[in-house]
Design a protein around this motif. Structure first.
Motif, mmCIF file in Angstrom:
data_model
loop_
_atom_site.group_PDB
_atom_site.id
_atom_site.type_symbol
_atom_site.label_atom_id
_atom_site.label_comp_id
_atom_site.label_asym_id
_atom_site.label_seq_id
_atom_site.Cartn_x
_atom_site.Cartn_y
_atom_site.Cartn_z
ATOM 1 N N VAL A 49 15.188 44.714 11.215
ATOM 2 C CA VAL A 49 16.056 43.800 11.973
ATOM 3 C C VAL A 49 15.258 42.575 12.405
ATOM 4 C CG1 VAL A 49 17.434 43.538 14.073
ATOM 5 C CG2 VAL A 49 17.595 45.653 12.733
ATOM 6 N N LEU A 50 14.083 42.814 12.986
ATOM 7 C CA LEU A 50 13.241 41.694 13.423
ATOM 8 C C LEU A 50 12.833 40.821 12.243
ATOM 9 C CD1 LEU A 50 10.955 43.499 16.032
ATOM 10 C CD2 LEU A 50 12.959 42.052 16.482
ATOM 11 N N ASN A 51 12.452 41.448 11.130
ATOM 12 C CA ASN A 51 12.043 40.692 9.940
ATOM 13 C C ASN A 51 13.188 39.867 9.367
ATOM 14 O OD1 ASN A 51 9.383 41.533 10.057
ATOM 15 N ND2 ASN A 51 9.693 43.234 8.642
ATOM 16 N N SER A 52 14.431 40.316 9.557
ATOM 17 C CA SER A 52 15.569 39.542 9.053
ATOM 18 C C SER A 52 15.756 38.241 9.840
ATOM 19 C CB SER A 52 16.857 40.380 9.101
ATOM 20 O OG SER A 52 17.340 40.515 10.426
ATOM 21 N N ILE A 53 15.224 38.210 11.055
ATOM 22 C CA ILE A 53 15.296 37.000 11.880
ATOM 23 C C ILE A 53 14.092 36.111 11.613
ATOM 24 C CG2 ILE A 53 15.256 36.152 14.273
ATOM 25 C CD1 ILE A 53 16.722 38.781 14.995
ATOM 26 N N ASP A 54 12.899 36.730 11.641
ATOM 27 C CA ASP A 54 11.648 36.008 11.402
ATOM 28 C C ASP A 54 10.586 37.053 11.074
ATOM 29 O OD1 ASP A 54 9.150 34.765 11.575
ATOM 30 O OD2 ASP A 54 9.604 33.695 13.419
ATOM 31 N N PRO A 55 10.047 37.035 9.858
ATOM 32 C CA PRO A 55 9.064 38.051 9.466
ATOM 33 C C PRO A 55 7.813 38.097 10.333
ATOM 34 C CG PRO A 55 9.866 36.879 7.539
ATOM 35 C CD PRO A 55 10.400 36.149 8.748
ATOM 36 N N GLY A 56 7.562 37.081 11.129
ATOM 37 C CA GLY A 56 6.363 37.066 11.961
ATOM 38 C C GLY A 56 6.556 37.608 13.374
ATOM 39 N N LEU A 57 7.779 37.977 13.742
ATOM 40 C CA LEU A 57 8.036 38.397 15.125
ATOM 41 C C LEU A 57 7.204 39.606 15.543
ATOM 42 C CD1 LEU A 57 11.908 37.963 15.494
ATOM 43 C CD2 LEU A 57 10.090 36.482 16.376
ATOM 44 N N GLU A 112 14.581 41.418 24.680
ATOM 45 C CA GLU A 112 13.661 40.334 25.012
ATOM 46 C C GLU A 112 12.294 40.681 24.486
ATOM 47 O OE1 GLU A 112 11.737 37.851 28.712
ATOM 48 O OE2 GLU A 112 13.477 39.117 29.097
ATOM 49 N N LEU A 113 11.780 39.827 23.616
ATOM 50 C CA LEU A 113 10.452 40.036 23.048
ATOM 51 C C LEU A 113 9.428 39.413 23.976
ATOM 52 C CD1 LEU A 113 12.487 40.415 20.696
ATOM 53 C CD2 LEU A 113 10.683 39.641 19.184
ATOM 54 N N GLN A 114 8.373 40.196 24.245
ATOM 55 C CA GLN A 114 7.312 39.724 25.148
ATOM 56 C C GLN A 114 5.972 39.817 24.463
ATOM 57 O OE1 GLN A 114 7.721 42.263 28.592
ATOM 58 N NE2 GLN A 114 9.358 41.024 29.437
#
Length: 173
Positions: free
Chosen positions: A91-99, A171-173
């Motif tokens: 899911v995170l990689n679908s938004i931005d692979p670097g998250l 929320e990513l921290q």
């Protein structure tokens, strides 16, 4: 001082205590309010004040689906599930692979304000953290009984204490 004066003083004290408790509750409710438009049919993904993305069940269904059978032990007893969803890392990689490399922790929140935390190291662990949208092939229900809810599950957490039902934001921290 007679006993009737003592009773009146105790009632005044009780009244003041109740008013103070109501005031404290009002202050905490004000401080804990959210300015976001949280909805059960979407997940807001953000970092601080920056919106990184918005996901729906339809977005999750575009990712490779994973079936997860699990037994959750809780105070309500033992419950069996067969969830359908997607790994949170996908899911995170679908938004931005670097998250997953930029952040170390994710705070999840449900529509009921239940909040939990997941370390990014848990997300990176294979077969562990998922966003699910169905159980036994049926869509998860929202708090109001509609279809379209999403939930965080942590496969290696047998008690389900950090599962976030009715997931509305991360929320990513």
């Amino acid at each position: 001082m007679c006993s009737s004066d003592l009773v009146v003083d105790q009632k005044k004290i009780l009244f003041v205590v109740i008013v103070l408790l109501v005031a404290v509750i009002a202050v905490f409710a004000f401080l804990n309010r959210s300015n976001e438009d949280l909805r059960e049919d979407q997940i807001l993904i953000k970092s601080g004040d920056t919106m990184l993305g918005i996901l729906t069940v339809a977005d999750l269904q575009k990712l490779p689906a994973v079936q997860k059978k699990m037994v959750v032990k809780s105070t309500g007893g033992i419950k069996k599930h067969e969830f359908t969803g997607a790994p949170l890392l996908d899911v995170l990689n679908s938004i931005d692979p670097g998250l997953s490399q930029k952040y170390t922790r994710i705070i999840t929140r449900g529509i009921d304000n239940y909040t939990s935390g997941v370390e990014m190291s848990e997300v990176l662990r294979p077969n562990n953290v998922f966003i699910v949208y169905a159980d036994y092939g049926k869509p998860l229900k929202t708090k109001t009984g509609e279809e379209g809810a999403m939930q965080i599950i942590i496969y290696q957490d047998e008690f389900g204490q950090r599962f976030t039902n009715y997931l509305t934001s991360m929320e990513l921290q």
